[in-house]
Design an enzyme around this catalytic site. Structure first.
Site, PDB file in Angstrom:
ATOM      1  CG  HIS A 126      -4.072   5.199  13.754  1.00  0.00           C
ATOM      2  ND1 HIS A 126      -4.751   5.746  13.679  1.00  0.00           N
ATOM      3  CD2 HIS A 126      -2.880   5.016  12.465  1.00  0.00           C
ATOM      4  CE1 HIS A 126      -4.926   6.223  12.518  1.00  0.00           C
ATOM      5  NE2 HIS A 126      -4.146   6.079  11.571  1.00  0.00           N
ATOM      6  CB  ALA A 145       0.227  -0.052 -10.607  1.00  0.00           C
TER       7      ALA A 145
END
Length: 125
Positions: A50, A100
């Site tokens: 966007h 992670a």
């Protein structure tokens, strides 16, 4: 979940990969090599999705996607940790490990451990 958002989008996935709840959203090109492992909730995308300008967020058609995307390339034998986000224009070299929860953009070289937000090389393998 693997989704293409334009008729020109191309996703290439090599052999012997492991995916745990991975989301791939492709507008242009995403390439994944062989023997890679992806932890749960990894997101791979080649677009911003966007515009930053609120007035332009109403129309998210192919025209926007065509101008706001960059290919993603993930090499062979790469391990991507849980909850990692791989953004447009990212290249991850062979044999690298991404920790992670990392947010990856730009280039991560081969044979390294990298982690963080933004993701940075921690050490060589």
């Amino acid at each position: 979940m693997v989704v293409t958002y334009t008729t020109r989008a191309k996703i290439e996935i090599g052999n012997s990969n492991g995916f745990s709840g991975v989301k791939i959203g492709c507008f242009q090109n995403i390439t994944i090599g062989d023997n890679c492992l992806f932890g749960a909730n990894v997101l791979i995308t080649d677009s911003d999705w966007h515009p930053i300008d609120p007035a332009k967020r109403q129309d998210l058609g192919d025209d926007y996607a065509a101008t706001n995307k960059k290919p993603v390339k993930i090499g062979n034998n790469v391990f991507i940790g849980v909850n990692t986000i791989i953004l447009k224009g990212t290249t991850i070299g062979d044999n690298s490990v991404i920790g992670a929860g990392s947010v990856v953009s730009g280039n991560i070289p081969a044979n390294v451990i990298a982690a963080g937000n933004p993701c940075k090389v921690i050490k060589s393998l």
